[in-house]
Enzyme design. Structure first.
Site, PDB file in Angstrom:
ATOM      1  CG  HIS A  23      -2.128  -0.909   1.046  1.00 43.21           C
ATOM      2  ND1 HIS A  23      -3.395  -0.596   1.515  1.00 43.21           N
ATOM      3  CD2 HIS A  23      -2.262  -2.126   0.464  1.00 43.21           C
ATOM      4  CE1 HIS A  23      -4.239  -1.577   1.218  1.00 43.21           C
ATOM      5  NE2 HIS A  23      -3.573  -2.525   0.593  1.00 43.21           N
ATOM      6  N   PRO A 118      -5.783  -0.742  -5.826  1.00 40.68           N
ATOM      7  CG  PRO A 118      -5.081  -2.957  -6.036  1.00 40.68           C
ATOM      8  CD  PRO A 118      -4.603  -1.609  -5.647  1.00 40.68           C
TER       9      PRO A 118
HETATM   10  C1  HEM Z   1      -4.428  -7.424  -6.175  1.00 43.39           C
HETATM   11  C2  HEM Z   1      -5.101  -6.449  -5.611  1.00 43.39           C
HETATM   12  C3  HEM Z   1      -5.534  -6.511  -4.169  1.00 43.39           C
HETATM   13  C4  HEM Z   1      -6.756  -6.191  -3.709  1.00 43.39           C
HETATM   14  C5  HEM Z   1      -7.939  -5.690  -4.516  1.00 43.39           C
HETATM   15  C6  HEM Z   1      -6.742  -6.421  -2.281  1.00 43.39           C
HETATM   16  C7  HEM Z   1      -7.793  -6.186  -1.431  1.00 43.39           C
HETATM   17  C8  HEM Z   1      -7.832  -6.541  -0.107  1.00 43.39           C
HETATM   18  C9  HEM Z   1      -8.975  -6.377   0.747  1.00 43.39           C
HETATM   19  C10 HEM Z   1     -10.315  -5.800   0.341  1.00 43.39           C
HETATM   20  C11 HEM Z   1      -8.621  -6.843   1.960  1.00 43.39           C
HETATM   21  C12 HEM Z   1      -9.515  -6.900   3.201  1.00 43.39           C
HETATM   22  C13 HEM Z   1      -9.287  -5.660   4.028  1.00 43.39           C
HETATM   23  C14 HEM Z   1     -10.239  -5.589   5.206  1.00 43.39           C
HETATM   24  O1  HEM Z   1      -9.975  -6.259   6.219  1.00 43.39           O
HETATM   25  O2  HEM Z   1     -11.197  -4.845   5.114  1.00 43.39           O
HETATM   26  C15 HEM Z   1      -7.257  -7.300   1.883  1.00 43.39           C
HETATM   27  C16 HEM Z   1      -6.555  -7.854   2.928  1.00 43.39           C
HETATM   28  C17 HEM Z   1      -5.254  -8.240   2.849  1.00 43.39           C
HETATM   29  N1  HEM Z   1      -4.415  -8.100   1.771  1.00 43.39           N
HETATM   30 FE1  HEM Z   1      -4.947  -7.483  -0.062  1.00 43.39          FE
HETATM   31  N2  HEM Z   1      -5.506  -6.857  -1.923  1.00 43.39           N
HETATM   32  C18 HEM Z   1      -4.732  -6.935  -3.040  1.00 43.39           C
HETATM   33  C19 HEM Z   1      -3.400  -7.301  -3.109  1.00 43.39           C
HETATM   34  C20 HEM Z   1      -2.634  -7.635  -2.023  1.00 43.39           C
HETATM   35  C21 HEM Z   1      -1.210  -7.834  -2.073  1.00 43.39           C
HETATM   36  C22 HEM Z   1      -0.348  -7.620  -3.329  1.00 43.39           C
HETATM   37  C23 HEM Z   1      -0.835  -8.186  -0.818  1.00 43.39           C
HETATM   38  C24 HEM Z   1       0.525  -8.503  -0.303  1.00 43.39           C
HETATM   39  C25 HEM Z   1       1.480  -9.023  -1.062  1.00 43.39           C
HETATM   40  C26 HEM Z   1      -2.018  -8.216   0.009  1.00 43.39           C
HETATM   41  C27 HEM Z   1      -2.052  -8.569   1.338  1.00 43.39           C
HETATM   42  C28 HEM Z   1      -3.191  -8.571   2.115  1.00 43.39           C
HETATM   43  C29 HEM Z   1      -3.222  -9.045   3.490  1.00 43.39           C
HETATM   44  C30 HEM Z   1      -2.066  -9.646   4.276  1.00 43.39           C
HETATM   45  C31 HEM Z   1      -4.512  -8.841   3.945  1.00 43.39           C
HETATM   46  C32 HEM Z   1      -5.052  -9.169   5.337  1.00 43.39           C
HETATM   47  C33 HEM Z   1      -4.789  -7.958   6.222  1.00 43.39           C
HETATM   48  C34 HEM Z   1      -5.012  -8.206   7.724  1.00 43.39           C
HETATM   49  O3  HEM Z   1      -5.396  -9.284   8.138  1.00 43.39           O
HETATM   50  O4  HEM Z   1      -4.760  -7.248   8.473  1.00 43.39           O
HETATM   51  N3  HEM Z   1      -3.088  -7.861  -0.757  1.00 43.39           N
HETATM   52  N4  HEM Z   1      -6.792  -7.090   0.621  1.00 43.39           N
END
Ligand code: HEM
Length: 147
Positions: A23, A118
């Site tokens: 991010h 995104p």
């Molecule tokens: C490809 C586009 C991506 C989208 C649209 C996306 C979207 C999201 C969304 C909507 C959440 C849930 C957030 C919530 O709790 O409200 C999330 C969580 C998460 N995302 Fe992504 N994400 C993307 C890519 C990535 C990438 C590239 C990574 C790391 C390499 C990543 C790592 C994570 C992790 C670790 C969580 C869990 C966070 C937590 O438990 O605190 N995401 N993501």
């Protein structure tokens, strides 16, 4: 605190810390701008996609330890990049070299996070475009989404 202890102290934060790096990098590059606070809540961290970021206190603790050992040497941006790499590796993820020397950004604007990150409803075409705008391939998108 050595970063090698982080995943032991907070194993559930490895993913969230890597997410914070992602991010950060998508908005104005990997300049630590996601870490900045705004008194009027208009910084990147106040944007909706960033409201669920976790692990800011870990970054603060490591940065404080670094400042104690070698004041004014390691930027917040490098601190975040190295922590994200180290915790990922510690939980059996891949290892990658992190070149250091990032300067900390001084600008952090919520709307830029909204524009550059995104959205959760993005389809594959939109995701490919968003990643391509940052110089990332479809393979990068697939690999990073699977972590
Ligand atoms: C490809 C586009 C991506 C989208 C649209 C996306 C979207 C999201 C969304 C909507 C959440 C849930 C957030 C919530 O709790 O409200 C999330 C969580 C998460 N995302 Fe992504 N994400 C993307 C890519 C990535 C990438 C590239 C990574 C790391 C390499 C990543 C790592 C994570 C992790 C670790 C969580 C869990 C966070 C937590 O438990 O605190 N995401 N993501």
């Amino acid at each position: 605190m050595a970063t090698s202890k982080l995943s032991i102290l907070a194993p559930s934060l490895a993913g969230p810390l890597l997410r914070m790096h992602f991010h950060d990098c998508f908005v104005r590059g990997c300049d630590g701008s996601v870490l900045l606070d705004s008194p009027t809540r208009q910084a990147e961290k106040d944007a909706i996609p960033n409201l669920t970021l976790r692990g800011f206190q870990i970054i603060d603790k490591v940065k404080a330890a670094l400042e104690k050992e070698c004041p004014g040497v390691v930027s917040c941006a490098d601190t975040l990049a190295i922590i994200a790499r180290d915790v990922t590796y510690e939980v059996m993820g891949p290892f990658w070299e992190v070149e250091t020397g990032r300067r900390d950004g001084k600008v952090s604007i919520a709307n830029e996070a909204l524009i550059n990150l995104p959205p959760p409803f993005a389809n594959i075409s939109a995701l490919k475009t968003t990643f391509a705008l940052k110089g990332l391939s479809v393979k990068d998108l697939v690999v990073l989404s699977g972590i």
